[in-house]
Scaffold this active site. Structure first.
Site, PDB file in Angstrom:
ATOM      1  N   ASN A 195       6.187  93.440 -33.061  1.00  0.00           N
ATOM      2  CA  ASN A 195       5.461  92.755 -31.820  1.00  0.00           C
ATOM      3  C   ASN A 195       4.363  92.324 -32.211  1.00  0.00           C
ATOM      4  OD1 ASN A 195       3.057  92.981 -29.806  1.00  0.00           O
ATOM      5  ND2 ASN A 195       4.612  93.102 -28.141  1.00  0.00           N
ATOM      6  N   ASP A 212      -0.699  97.479 -31.529  1.00  0.00           N
ATOM      7  CA  ASP A 212      -0.084  98.285 -31.281  1.00  0.00           C
ATOM      8  C   ASP A 212       1.318  99.006 -32.089  1.00  0.00           C
ATOM      9  OD1 ASP A 212       0.196  96.900 -29.428  1.00  0.00           O
ATOM     10  OD2 ASP A 212      -0.455  97.861 -27.427  1.00  0.00           O
ATOM     11  N   HIS A 213       1.490  98.148 -32.248  1.00  0.00           N
ATOM     12  CA  HIS A 213       2.878  98.031 -32.239  1.00  0.00           C
ATOM     13  C   HIS A 213       3.294  98.002 -33.065  1.00  0.00           C
ATOM     14  CE1 HIS A 213       5.308  96.703 -28.415  1.00  0.00           C
ATOM     15  NE2 HIS A 213       4.464  96.773 -27.767  1.00  0.00           N
ATOM     16  N   ASN A 266      10.223  96.668 -24.549  1.00  0.00           N
ATOM     17  CA  ASN A 266       9.847  97.440 -23.660  1.00  0.00           C
ATOM     18  C   ASN A 266      11.002  98.664 -22.775  1.00  0.00           C
ATOM     19  OD1 ASN A 266       7.134  96.594 -23.285  1.00  0.00           O
ATOM     20  ND2 ASN A 266       7.284  95.397 -22.768  1.00  0.00           N
ATOM     21  N   ASP A 326      10.738  93.099 -28.641  1.00  0.00           N
ATOM     22  CA  ASP A 326       9.962  94.174 -28.382  1.00  0.00           C
ATOM     23  C   ASP A 326      11.316  94.417 -26.801  1.00  0.00           C
ATOM     24  OD1 ASP A 326       8.588  95.686 -26.686  1.00  0.00           O
ATOM     25  OD2 ASP A 326       6.925  94.973 -27.110  1.00  0.00           O
ATOM     26  N   ASP A 355      10.711  99.249 -29.760  1.00  0.00           N
ATOM     27  CA  ASP A 355      11.692  97.884 -30.129  1.00  0.00           C
ATOM     28  C   ASP A 355      12.637  97.898 -31.100  1.00  0.00           C
ATOM     29  OD1 ASP A 355       7.981  95.988 -30.590  1.00  0.00           O
ATOM     30  OD2 ASP A 355       8.078  98.798 -31.424  1.00  0.00           O
ATOM     31  N   GLU A 387       4.794  89.041 -28.919  1.00  0.00           N
ATOM     32  CA  GLU A 387       3.431  88.492 -27.891  1.00  0.00           C
ATOM     33  C   GLU A 387       2.482  87.864 -29.080  1.00  0.00           C
ATOM     34  OE1 GLU A 387       1.058  92.198 -24.742  1.00  0.00           O
ATOM     35  OE2 GLU A 387       2.498  92.827 -26.240  1.00  0.00           O
TER      36      GLU A 387
END
Length: 257
Positions: free
Chosen positions: A7, A249-250, A150, A148, A220, A34
């Site tokens: 991501n 942030d991933h 989530n 991802d 992930d 994303e």
């Protein structure tokens, strides 16, 4: 074959990070989530210059998925409609799939859900139920389902075990149950084949210095059908890009078959 999922939290903002990472890690397939860009504005050229065929499904400012592959994909489709005929969930660009060397790769960006009990939360549960129907339709083809999700499936996937899951988004009982039902179609978590212990994460909140304190979540994933699970020789999280200036942030997760 090496397949990575990442991501990138905006491909245009992170294009230098992605191209440098691909030069250091020339994986066969890279699945991005994303991407946050409409298809005409996707930065194709720097990635094509590295020898990748690029398949995209994007929208402005939100969501978006892409597959970069060194070999051309066969049977590339986007959304649920191509398999199920449903279109009501495809306005958000979250699903792309294709076949390479006989392996179907399904790249997903699962909705976050915002807060437990919200409209977005119930949208997420509906989306996961539709994903289950989608995957059940295309199984038992050898598949890698990655992206991802989530969802932290177990407490060991979170830096601190919560006292109460009921109102914890990405770890609520209904979210975990929905993912478990998908796994029960005949899938297995590639990362857990090699790393059973906790403390390994793929996402860290930008706030509160979470990365430097390793206060992360493992959300992930690579899920594999039985034959490919047996063929998996490695699955690792590469935290190096998270250390860069203005990173996603991933972190990428790399599967080796």
């Amino acid at each position: 074959m090496q397949i990575a999922t990442w991501n990138v939290n905006s491909i245009r903002s992170r294009i230098t990070h992605v191209t440098q990472w691909l030069q250091d890690h020339p994986v066969d397939v890279l699945c991005l989530q994303e991407t946050k860009v409409i298809d005409p504005d996707f930065p194709l050229q720097p990635l094509a210059a590295l020898g990748y065929h690029i398949y995209i499904s994007g929208q402005k400012a939100y969501n978006g998925v892409a597959i970069l592959s060194r070999k051309p994909l066969e049977s590339c489709t986007t959304g649920f409609a191509a398999i199920l005929g449903k279109t009501d969930l495809d306005a958000q660009k979250r699903v792309i799939t294709g076949i390479v060397d006989g392996v179907r790769i399904v790249n997903l960006y699962v909705p976050n859900g915002s807060t437990v009990g919200s409209d977005k939360y119930y949208y997420k549960l509906e989306w996961l139920q539709t994903l289950k129907e989608y995957l059940a339709t295309i199984l038992p083809t050898p598949m890698v389902i990655c992206g991802d999700f989530n969802i932290a499936l177990e407490d060991r996937d979170i830096y601190k075990q919560p006292d109460n899951h009921d109102n914890l988004i990405m770890a609520s009982p209904k979210e975990r149950q929905a993912l478990q039902e998908i796994i029960q179609l005949g899938l297995a978590d590639a990362f857990r084949k090699f790393t059973p212990d906790g403390g390994h994460f793929s996402w860290w909140d930008y706030r509160t210095g979470a990365f430097h304190r390793n206060r992360g979540w493992r959300i992930d994933h690579h899920y594999l059908t039985a034959e490919l699970y047996q063929q998996a020789t490695s699955c690792i999280i590469d935290t190096t890009p998270r250390k860069l200036e203005k990173p996603s942030d991933h972190a990428p997760v790399i599967l080796t078959l």
